[in-house]
Scaffold this motif. Structure first.
Motif, PDB file in Angstrom:
ATOM      1  N   PHE A  70      -4.058   0.809  -3.357  1.00 40.35           N
ATOM      2  CA  PHE A  70      -2.868   0.247  -3.997  1.00 40.35           C
ATOM      3  C   PHE A  70      -3.199  -0.221  -5.413  1.00 40.35           C
ATOM      4  CE2 PHE A  70      -0.429  -0.398   0.032  1.00 40.35           C
ATOM      5  CZ  PHE A  70       0.813   0.009  -0.430  1.00 40.35           C
ATOM      6  N   GLU A  71      -4.305  -0.927  -5.549  1.00 37.73           N
ATOM      7  CA  GLU A  71      -4.716  -1.445  -6.855  1.00 37.73           C
ATOM      8  C   GLU A  71      -4.912  -0.305  -7.851  1.00 37.73           C
ATOM      9  OE1 GLU A  71      -8.281  -4.206  -8.781  1.00 37.73           O
ATOM     10  OE2 GLU A  71      -8.142  -3.927  -6.616  1.00 37.73           O
ATOM     11  N   LEU A  74      -1.322   1.534  -8.548  1.00 35.01           N
ATOM     12  CA  LEU A  74      -0.333   0.687  -9.227  1.00 35.01           C
ATOM     13  C   LEU A  74      -0.756   0.331 -10.655  1.00 35.01           C
ATOM     14  CD1 LEU A  74       0.682  -1.836  -6.399  1.00 35.01           C
ATOM     15  CD2 LEU A  74       2.145  -0.084  -7.423  1.00 35.01           C
ATOM     16  N   VAL A  85       1.101 -11.214  -8.047  1.00 34.38           N
ATOM     17  CA  VAL A  85      -0.094 -11.009  -7.231  1.00 34.38           C
ATOM     18  C   VAL A  85      -0.900 -12.309  -7.154  1.00 34.38           C
ATOM     19  CG1 VAL A  85      -2.321  -9.833  -7.107  1.00 34.38           C
ATOM     20  CG2 VAL A  85      -0.252  -8.535  -7.670  1.00 34.38           C
ATOM     21  N   TYR A 238       2.079  -6.112  -3.316  1.00 37.57           N
ATOM     22  CA  TYR A 238       2.143  -4.710  -3.711  1.00 37.57           C
ATOM     23  C   TYR A 238       3.464  -4.071  -3.265  1.00 37.57           C
ATOM     24  CZ  TYR A 238      -2.825  -4.973  -4.948  1.00 37.57           C
ATOM     25  OH  TYR A 238      -4.034  -5.291  -5.530  1.00 37.57           O
TER      26      TYR A 238
END
Length: 345
Positions: A70-71, A74, A85, A238
């Motif tokens: 995800f990091e 995104l 976050v 997320y």
């Protein structure tokens, strides 16, 4: 303990197995997913047991990898996305079980919320019965469920609110939706028909070309949604970023962006979660409903039993409070029992 539904639902699960004679390591919650991931990396036998500790370790590895993915995908985050976050990293999402009123007395009598396996041993199932298709998918019969995020839980599962302490999350895991929703909305299979096959006592077809089959590809796909408790708030952040980025150029999209902005400055935790996941309003349609799109949601799954020591409040419909307090089974828990807010479904 849940109604058969195709709606999104939310979950928690501990991986310490409860001692049932009929259970084997393959019956443990998460075992079908871990077995699938093991086969995905090499189809040859590993000649080592897949026990509860190993299943848990796989979940931690898989969850950490998913967060890293995800990091990566995104990035780069905007300033406001980064603020969310960091904000959620310091918060604890509400954990709430919902129960039908007619089942509350049995829960008070036993002093716990219980999984399908525990109920089966007692010879009685509550109205919220875990669908067999979810047990086929990931071993759901070992689970007690609760939503992670919605301030008052998921009303479709009952009118009684059971609030759980944050300590219950230790060793737990979650997915962003129920197994039924996954099969129907994500895999586009006839989950209701599959459930009826299992309810009739027959197994699902094993031929992968059969539309009612539930197999390797389904479990492999679902396994990537597993999130352990240390990553819950990051996973919700997320999810929120993706809702924000896909809000669209419309009045409803503007409302979503405004709600996102309000969350960043909201210091009251209850108000924050009300903005993050607005209460469901079935009277709204079209743009008004879209404007209230939840920013995220997790169904928590936890193992077999949730005892009263992990319950912080039991909220019942106001017109039922006097009746409940009069039950002999309620006497040890009177300090936990209170009336639900009148505007909460």
């Amino acid at each position: 303990m849940r109604l058969l539904t195709l709606k999104v639902s939310v979950a928690l699960l501990f991986l310490t197995p409860f001692a049932f004679a009929q259970q084997t390591p393959a019956d443990l919650a998460g075992a079908p997913l871990a077995e699938t991931r093991q086969t995905a990396i090499d189809t040859r036998p590993f000649h080592r047991p897949l026990d509860a500790a190993k299943i848990r370790k796989w979940m931690e590895i898989s969850s950490r990898t998913t967060m890293e993915e995800f990091e990566l995908f995104l990035a780069p985050l905007t300033e406001d996305e980064e603020r969310l976050v960091l904000k959620l990293d310091k918060m604890a999402a509400p954990i709430v079980n919902r129960l039908h009123f007619e089942d509350l007395r049995a829960v008070l009598k036993s002093g716990e919320l219980a999984s399908f396996y525990v109920e089966e041993e007692r010879g009685k199932h509550l109205q919220h019965t875990t669908p067999a298709i979810e047990d086929e998918l990931y071993g759901a019969y070992d689970c007690v469920f609760a939503s992670v995020g919605p301030p008052d839980g998921s009303p479709q599962y009952g009118e009684v609110i059971i609030r759980l302490s944050d300590e219950i999350r230790k060793g737990a895991w979650a997915t962003p939706f129920s197994g039924m929703y996954f099969v129907y909305d994500i895999r586009h299979q006839d989950a209701r028909k599959m459930q009826k096959v299992l309810e009739s006592g027959k197994p699902l077809p094993t031929d992968s070309t059969n539309p009612l089959a539930l197999g390797f590809d389904d479990r492999l796909h679902f396994s990537h949604y597993v999130v352990v408790e240390d990553h819950w708030e990051r996973a919700l952040a997320y999810q929120a970023i993706l809702v924000l980025r896909n809000a669209g150029d419309s009045a409803a999209g503007d409302a979503i962006r405004e709600r996102f902005s309000q969350m960043l400055d909201e210091e009251d935790a209850d108000k924050f979660w009300d903005l993050f996941i607005p209460a469901r309003d079935k009277t709204l349609t079209g743009p008004e409903a879209i404007a209230r799109t939840p920013f995220g949601y997790l169904e928590g799954k936890f193992d077999n039993r949730v005892t009263m020591k992990h319950i912080t409040a039991i909220e019942v419909p106001p017109d039922k409070l006097e009746e409940v307090l009069g039950w002999p089974e309620a006497k040890p828990y009177r300090e936990l029992i209170r009336a639900k807010a009148a505007d909460v479904p």
